[in-house]
Design a protein around this motif. Sequence first.
Motif, PDB file in Angstrom:
ATOM      1  N   GLN A  43       0.839  -1.207   0.000  1.00  0.00           N
ATOM      2  CA  GLN A  43       0.000   0.000   0.000  1.00  0.00           C
ATOM      3  C   GLN A  43       0.874   1.257   0.000  1.00  0.00           C
ATOM      4  O   GLN A  43       0.574   2.245  -0.694  1.00  0.00           O
ATOM      5  N   ALA A  44       1.953   1.228   0.774  1.00  0.00           N
ATOM      6  CA  ALA A  44       2.861   2.371   0.811  1.00  0.00           C
ATOM      7  C   ALA A  44       3.532   2.578  -0.544  1.00  0.00           C
ATOM      8  O   ALA A  44       3.750   3.717  -0.978  1.00  0.00           O
ATOM      9  N   ARG A  45       3.844   1.485  -1.210  1.00  0.00           N
ATOM     10  CA  ARG A  45       4.434   1.597  -2.552  1.00  0.00           C
ATOM     11  C   ARG A  45       3.435   2.198  -3.527  1.00  0.00           C
ATOM     12  O   ARG A  45       3.804   3.008  -4.398  1.00  0.00           O
ATOM     13  N   TYR A  46       2.198   1.808  -3.391  1.00  0.00           N
ATOM     14  CA  TYR A  46       1.130   2.385  -4.224  1.00  0.00           C
ATOM     15  C   TYR A  46       1.038   3.889  -4.009  1.00  0.00           C
ATOM     16  O   TYR A  46       0.952   4.668  -4.972  1.00  0.00           O
ATOM     17  N   ALA A  47       1.085   4.302  -2.764  1.00  0.00           N
ATOM     18  CA  ALA A  47       1.028   5.740  -2.465  1.00  0.00           C
ATOM     19  C   ALA A  47       2.242   6.468  -3.032  1.00  0.00           C
ATOM     20  O   ALA A  47       2.126   7.567  -3.594  1.00  0.00           O
ATOM     21  N   ALA A  48       3.420   5.853  -2.915  1.00  0.00           N
ATOM     22  CA  ALA A  48       4.643   6.487  -3.399  1.00  0.00           C
ATOM     23  C   ALA A  48       4.657   6.622  -4.921  1.00  0.00           C
ATOM     24  O   ALA A  48       5.266   7.550  -5.467  1.00  0.00           O
ATOM     25  N   LEU A  49       3.972   5.711  -5.607  1.00  0.00           N
ATOM     26  CA  LEU A  49       3.938   5.737  -7.068  1.00  0.00           C
ATOM     27  C   LEU A  49       2.704   6.447  -7.623  1.00  0.00           C
ATOM     28  O   LEU A  49       2.469   6.413  -8.836  1.00  0.00           O
ATOM     29  N   SER A  50       1.932   7.088  -6.763  1.00  0.00           N
ATOM     30  CA  SER A  50       0.646   7.645  -7.196  1.00  0.00           C
ATOM     31  C   SER A  50       0.786   8.604  -8.376  1.00  0.00           C
ATOM     32  O   SER A  50      -0.009   8.566  -9.324  1.00  0.00           O
ATOM     33  N   GLU A  51       1.805   9.452  -8.353  1.00  0.00           N
ATOM     34  CA  GLU A  51       1.976  10.414  -9.445  1.00  0.00           C
ATOM     35  C   GLU A  51       2.359   9.711 -10.744  1.00  0.00           C
ATOM     36  O   GLU A  51       1.814  10.017 -11.815  1.00  0.00           O
ATOM     37  N   GLN A  52       3.302   8.757 -10.662  1.00  0.00           N
ATOM     38  CA  GLN A  52       3.700   8.025 -11.869  1.00  0.00           C
ATOM     39  C   GLN A  52       2.530   7.231 -12.440  1.00  0.00           C
ATOM     40  O   GLN A  52       2.347   7.163 -13.666  1.00  0.00           O
ATOM     41  N   LEU A  53       1.735   6.621 -11.569  1.00  0.00           N
ATOM     42  CA  LEU A  53       0.593   5.847 -12.029  1.00  0.00           C
ATOM     43  C   LEU A  53      -0.473   6.744 -12.659  1.00  0.00           C
ATOM     44  O   LEU A  53      -1.067   6.410 -13.689  1.00  0.00           O
ATOM     45  N   GLU A  54      -0.694   7.908 -12.047  1.00  0.00           N
ATOM     46  CA  GLU A  54      -1.715   8.830 -12.546  1.00  0.00           C
ATOM     47  C   GLU A  54      -1.352   9.387 -13.914  1.00  0.00           C
ATOM     48  O   GLU A  54      -2.223   9.625 -14.755  1.00  0.00           O
ATOM     49  N   HIS A  55      -0.052   9.586 -14.158  1.00  0.00           N
ATOM     50  CA  HIS A  55       0.411  10.158 -15.420  1.00  0.00           C
ATOM     51  C   HIS A  55       1.149   9.111 -16.266  1.00  0.00           C
ATOM     52  O   HIS A  55       2.043   9.440 -17.036  1.00  0.00           O
ATOM     53  N   SER A  56       0.737   7.878 -16.140  1.00  0.00           N
ATOM     54  CA  SER A  56       1.387   6.790 -16.851  1.00  0.00           C
ATOM     55  C   SER A  56       1.221   6.934 -18.363  1.00  0.00           C
ATOM     56  O   SER A  56       0.150   7.282 -18.850  1.00  0.00           O
ATOM     57  N   GLN A  60      -3.185   1.788 -19.043  1.00  0.00           N
ATOM     58  CA  GLN A  60      -3.700   1.665 -17.692  1.00  0.00           C
ATOM     59  C   GLN A  60      -2.713   2.318 -16.728  1.00  0.00           C
ATOM     60  O   GLN A  60      -1.636   2.755 -17.131  1.00  0.00           O
ATOM     61  N   HIS A  61      -3.086   2.420 -15.474  1.00  0.00           N
ATOM     62  CA  HIS A  61      -2.174   2.960 -14.466  1.00  0.00           C
ATOM     63  C   HIS A  61      -1.092   1.925 -14.197  1.00  0.00           C
ATOM     64  O   HIS A  61      -1.284   0.972 -13.440  1.00  0.00           O
ATOM     65  N   LEU A  62       0.076   2.129 -14.808  1.00  0.00           N
ATOM     66  CA  LEU A  62       1.126   1.116 -14.806  1.00  0.00           C
ATOM     67  C   LEU A  62       2.488   1.785 -14.766  1.00  0.00           C
ATOM     68  O   LEU A  62       2.692   2.849 -15.357  1.00  0.00           O
TER      69      LEU A  62
END
Length: 304
Positions: A43-56, A60-62
């Motif tokens: 979950q913490a990794r998901y939060a840390a990658l939120s910007e990269q995932l949002e602007h992937s 998909q969010h990847l």
Amino acid sequence: MRRPSAIYSLMRMTVFAAVLSAWACASLAAGAGPDTDPAAALQARYAALSEQLEHSPFPQHLHVESMEGPGASQGDVYAVVDYPIATVSDAFSSPANWCDALILHLNVKYCRPVSRDGRTVLSTALGRNFEQPLSSTYRADFVYSITASRPDYVDVELNARHGPLGTGNYRISLEAVGLANERAFVHLRYSYTYGFAGRLAMEMYLSTSGSDKVGFTVIKGPKDSPPEFVGGVRGAIERNTMRYYLAVDAYLGALATPVPARFEQSLERWFSATELYPRQLREIDRDAYFAMKRSEYVRQQTAQ
């Protein structure tokens, strides 16, 4: 199936380097500490990658990462999938389902779960991106284990100690944690270690048939010019980490299809997904891929 001899011609080494770049093994990076809850860590990794995932840059969010260290390579794909955690967990808590997913990859020619010494092993064969008899492929046995299985989190690992050309510590791992709105955050890791012969074979591959191939990480790309992607060993492991992730995603996407048509649907989904990245992943045309995989799938149900 025979085990290749210890001594290879340069051509043989180049062939197996291409196969090695398509399989997985040991981790380069340390995982969560022994006192860290793995679901909380993901979950913490998901939060840390939120910007990269949002602007992937992907559909998909990847997010794709890779590392190359002394004698080891590792690739990671992190992605948000539109399936609840229970669906992901149920699908990949079955060794047989893993084989139905892995066979989608170009270089996986056979996969069958067997029981050996009280453990579940995925008996696999690796080869080229065309039809081959099993006698000309390389055998790899992956110990299957469910490291964690909870309502909000699952972690499954495939590990093999030995590979061709002095490689070892093969690993494929898939972990997932539940998110809101019936989604899940998935992390697929693919890695292996290698010695002098493996390094030489990879260098041969990268200087010949793999010389113009790239991965997904952008290493240089001003806004007014085309991006430049990572190449070399990192590019190779990124391509194949993505192929394995797309196999997992294709299998999940085909679950809603009735069983008689499910494999065909997973083939369609995998091939269509790889075609979104022609520079990185295009190796074979659609008709050849479908013909090869249909034949291999039939063999997978019958051959020992």
